[in-house]
Design a protein around this motif. Structure first.
Motif, PDB file in Angstrom:
ATOM      1  N   ALA A  55      19.578  17.993  -1.932  1.00 48.25           N
ATOM      2  CA  ALA A  55      18.672  18.507  -2.962  1.00 48.25           C
ATOM      3  C   ALA A  55      17.520  19.315  -2.379  1.00 48.25           C
ATOM      4  O   ALA A  55      17.059  20.278  -2.996  1.00 48.25           O
ATOM      5  N   THR A  56      17.045  18.963  -1.188  1.00 47.60           N
ATOM      6  CA  THR A  56      15.915  19.687  -0.608  1.00 47.60           C
ATOM      7  C   THR A  56      16.315  21.059  -0.066  1.00 47.60           C
ATOM      8  O   THR A  56      15.452  21.847   0.310  1.00 47.60           O
ATOM      9  N   ALA A  57      17.612  21.370  -0.052  1.00 54.18           N
ATOM     10  CA  ALA A  57      18.077  22.697   0.364  1.00 54.18           C
ATOM     11  C   ALA A  57      18.096  23.684  -0.803  1.00 54.18           C
ATOM     12  O   ALA A  57      18.313  24.874  -0.602  1.00 54.18           O
ATOM     13  N   THR A  58      17.850  23.195  -2.010  1.00 57.61           N
ATOM     14  CA  THR A  58      17.863  24.053  -3.190  1.00 57.61           C
ATOM     15  C   THR A  58      16.618  24.930  -3.207  1.00 57.61           C
ATOM     16  O   THR A  58      15.514  24.468  -2.919  1.00 57.61           O
ATOM     17  N   LYS A  59      16.808  26.185  -3.557  1.00 54.03           N
ATOM     18  CA  LYS A  59      15.721  27.164  -3.575  1.00 54.03           C
ATOM     19  C   LYS A  59      14.849  27.007  -4.819  1.00 54.03           C
ATOM     20  O   LYS A  59      15.282  26.508  -5.849  1.00 54.03           O
ATOM     21  N   MET A  60      13.622  27.477  -4.682  1.00 50.70           N
ATOM     22  CA  MET A  60      12.694  27.542  -5.808  1.00 50.70           C
ATOM     23  C   MET A  60      12.545  29.007  -6.201  1.00 50.70           C
ATOM     24  O   MET A  60      12.650  29.899  -5.356  1.00 50.70           O
ATOM     25  N   ILE A  61      12.280  29.236  -7.496  1.00 46.68           N
ATOM     26  CA  ILE A  61      12.045  30.593  -7.984  1.00 46.68           C
ATOM     27  C   ILE A  61      10.795  30.605  -8.862  1.00 46.68           C
ATOM     28  O   ILE A  61      10.342  29.556  -9.326  1.00 46.68           O
ATOM     29  N   HIS A  62      10.262  31.804  -9.080  1.00 47.23           N
ATOM     30  CA  HIS A  62       9.148  31.960 -10.013  1.00 47.23           C
ATOM     31  C   HIS A  62       9.736  32.115 -11.405  1.00 47.23           C
ATOM     32  O   HIS A  62      10.438  33.070 -11.690  1.00 47.23           O
ATOM     33  N   GLY A  63       9.473  31.152 -12.262  1.00 41.23           N
ATOM     34  CA  GLY A  63       9.907  31.201 -13.654  1.00 41.23           C
ATOM     35  C   GLY A  63       8.744  31.579 -14.544  1.00 41.23           C
ATOM     36  O   GLY A  63       7.623  31.791 -14.064  1.00 41.23           O
ATOM     37  N   PRO A  64       8.963  31.650 -15.840  1.00 37.27           N
ATOM     38  CA  PRO A  64       7.901  32.017 -16.786  1.00 37.27           C
ATOM     39  C   PRO A  64       6.690  31.086 -16.716  1.00 37.27           C
ATOM     40  O   PRO A  64       5.566  31.506 -16.959  1.00 37.27           O
ATOM     41  N   SER A  65       6.910  29.827 -16.370  1.00 42.23           N
ATOM     42  CA  SER A  65       5.795  28.884 -16.299  1.00 42.23           C
ATOM     43  C   SER A  65       5.484  28.467 -14.864  1.00 42.23           C
ATOM     44  O   SER A  65       5.011  27.369 -14.613  1.00 42.23           O
ATOM     45  N   GLY A  66       5.761  29.347 -13.901  1.00 40.26           N
ATOM     46  CA  GLY A  66       5.449  29.064 -12.501  1.00 40.26           C
ATOM     47  C   GLY A  66       6.687  28.750 -11.688  1.00 40.26           C
ATOM     48  O   GLY A  66       7.817  29.037 -12.099  1.00 40.26           O
ATOM     49  N   LEU A  67       6.457  28.158 -10.527  1.00 41.03           N
ATOM     50  CA  LEU A  67       7.573  27.818  -9.643  1.00 41.03           C
ATOM     51  C   LEU A  67       8.445  26.730 -10.244  1.00 41.03           C
ATOM     52  O   LEU A  67       7.930  25.779 -10.841  1.00 41.03           O
TER      53      LEU A  67
ATOM     54  N   ALA B 111      23.946  24.630 -10.110  1.00 34.12           N
ATOM     55  CA  ALA B 111      24.770  25.711 -10.677  1.00 34.12           C
ATOM     56  C   ALA B 111      24.088  27.066 -10.521  1.00 34.12           C
ATOM     57  O   ALA B 111      24.744  28.065 -10.201  1.00 34.12           O
ATOM     58  N   GLU B 112      22.769  27.112 -10.740  1.00 39.64           N
ATOM     59  CA  GLU B 112      22.030  28.369 -10.563  1.00 39.64           C
ATOM     60  C   GLU B 112      22.023  28.802  -9.099  1.00 39.64           C
ATOM     61  O   GLU B 112      22.182  29.984  -8.789  1.00 39.64           O
ATOM     62  N   GLN B 113      21.832  27.841  -8.204  1.00 43.48           N
ATOM     63  CA  GLN B 113      21.844  28.140  -6.768  1.00 43.48           C
ATOM     64  C   GLN B 113      23.197  28.699  -6.367  1.00 43.48           C
ATOM     65  O   GLN B 113      23.284  29.703  -5.661  1.00 43.48           O
ATOM     66  N   LEU B 114      24.257  28.059  -6.827  1.00 47.28           N
ATOM     67  CA  LEU B 114      25.612  28.507  -6.506  1.00 47.28           C
ATOM     68  C   LEU B 114      25.848  29.922  -7.018  1.00 47.28           C
ATOM     69  O   LEU B 114      26.354  30.784  -6.283  1.00 47.28           O
TER      70      LEU B 114
ATOM     71  N   ARG C 253      11.888  13.182  -2.275  1.00 50.29           N
ATOM     72  CA  ARG C 253      12.408  12.294  -3.322  1.00 50.29           C
ATOM     73  C   ARG C 253      12.242  12.916  -4.710  1.00 50.29           C
ATOM     74  O   ARG C 253      13.123  12.821  -5.548  1.00 50.29           O
ATOM     75  N   LYS C 254      11.107  13.578  -4.936  1.00 57.37           N
ATOM     76  CA  LYS C 254      10.861  14.234  -6.221  1.00 57.37           C
ATOM     77  C   LYS C 254      11.921  15.313  -6.487  1.00 57.37           C
ATOM     78  O   LYS C 254      12.317  15.522  -7.627  1.00 57.37           O
ATOM     79  N   ARG C 255      12.386  15.953  -5.430  1.00 59.98           N
ATOM     80  CA  ARG C 255      13.419  16.986  -5.561  1.00 59.98           C
ATOM     81  C   ARG C 255      14.825  16.396  -5.611  1.00 59.98           C
ATOM     82  O   ARG C 255      15.788  17.119  -5.771  1.00 59.98           O
ATOM     83  N   GLY C 256      14.941  15.086  -5.438  1.00 62.71           N
ATOM     84  CA  GLY C 256      16.241  14.432  -5.503  1.00 62.71           C
ATOM     85  C   GLY C 256      16.844  14.079  -4.164  1.00 62.71           C
ATOM     86  O   GLY C 256      17.993  13.653  -4.087  1.00 62.71           O
ATOM     87  N   GLY C 257      16.088  14.247  -3.079  1.00 61.40           N
ATOM     88  CA  GLY C 257      16.583  13.928  -1.740  1.00 61.40           C
ATOM     89  C   GLY C 257      16.297  12.492  -1.353  1.00 61.40           C
ATOM     90  O   GLY C 257      15.480  11.809  -1.977  1.00 61.40           O
TER      91      GLY C 257
END
Length: 179
Positions: free
Chosen positions: A75-87, A93-96, A138-142
């Motif tokens: 889970a900690t390998a998943t990227k973050m993006i800037h969305g309408p309400s911030g990061l 599925a989106e990462q893939l 842990r918050k990210r699921g790791g």
């Protein structure tokens, strides 16, 4: 030399002794994985011929190469993006869909692997910083108990390389040596 002996010799050369024995005996080998993106990071890895450690911008820390016991995705390998309400964190599925998902795997008993706690000691990460990293992970699921590190580069010849095809991890052909 018998066919079995030739097969055994070839397997030992390309997979290493323990992997060869497990392969010949049909036993599954416990693996740990370095998860990354297919579109951005994999081309750089292929050009270099190795996985290289990084200190992720923490200049005072020695670089480490991170692996995980997580079998589907770390889970900690998943990227973050800037969305309408911030990061925000991408879903798997989106990462893939956006980047592709690749894992480069080693046997779980590789002697170069350090536990999370040992890696923190090696890198000089104090207990307060370690607890903060664990909380974020842990918050990210790791799970910190899944995290392992190597203090050096790993040749592509030493890893099994796979990409996620949308339903399963499938071997990548013709990269490294231990596909």
């Amino acid at each position: 030399m018998t066919d079995f002996q030739r097969c055994q010799k070839a397997a030992q050369a390309s997979l290493g002794l323990k992997k060869a024995i497990a392969y010949l005996e049909g036993q599954p080998m416990s693996m740990v994985h370095h998860y990354t993106t297919e579109l951005h990071h994999l081309p750089l890895i292929l050009v270099s011929g190795e996985l290289r450690p990084s200190n992720a911008g923490a200049e005072h820390e020695p670089p480490l190469l991170w692996f995980s016991r997580a079998q589907r995705w770390e889970a900690t390998a998943t990227k973050m993006i800037h969305g309408p309400s911030g990061l925000r964190l991408l879903t798997f599925a989106e990462q893939l869909a956006a980047f592709g998902c690749v894992r480069l795997s080693l046997p779980a008993d590789d002697p170069r692997l350090m536990s999370w706690a040992d890696a923190c000691k090696y890198a000089g990460i104090g207990s307060t910083a370690r607890r903060k990293l664990e909380a974020v992970g842990r918050k990210r699921g790791g799970l910190p108990s899944d995290w392992l590190a190597i203090a050096g580069a790993v040749s592509l010849a030493d890893v099994r390389s796979q990409r996620f095809d949308g339903s399963a991890w499938v071997d990548l052909e013709n990269i490294g040596g231990a596909v």
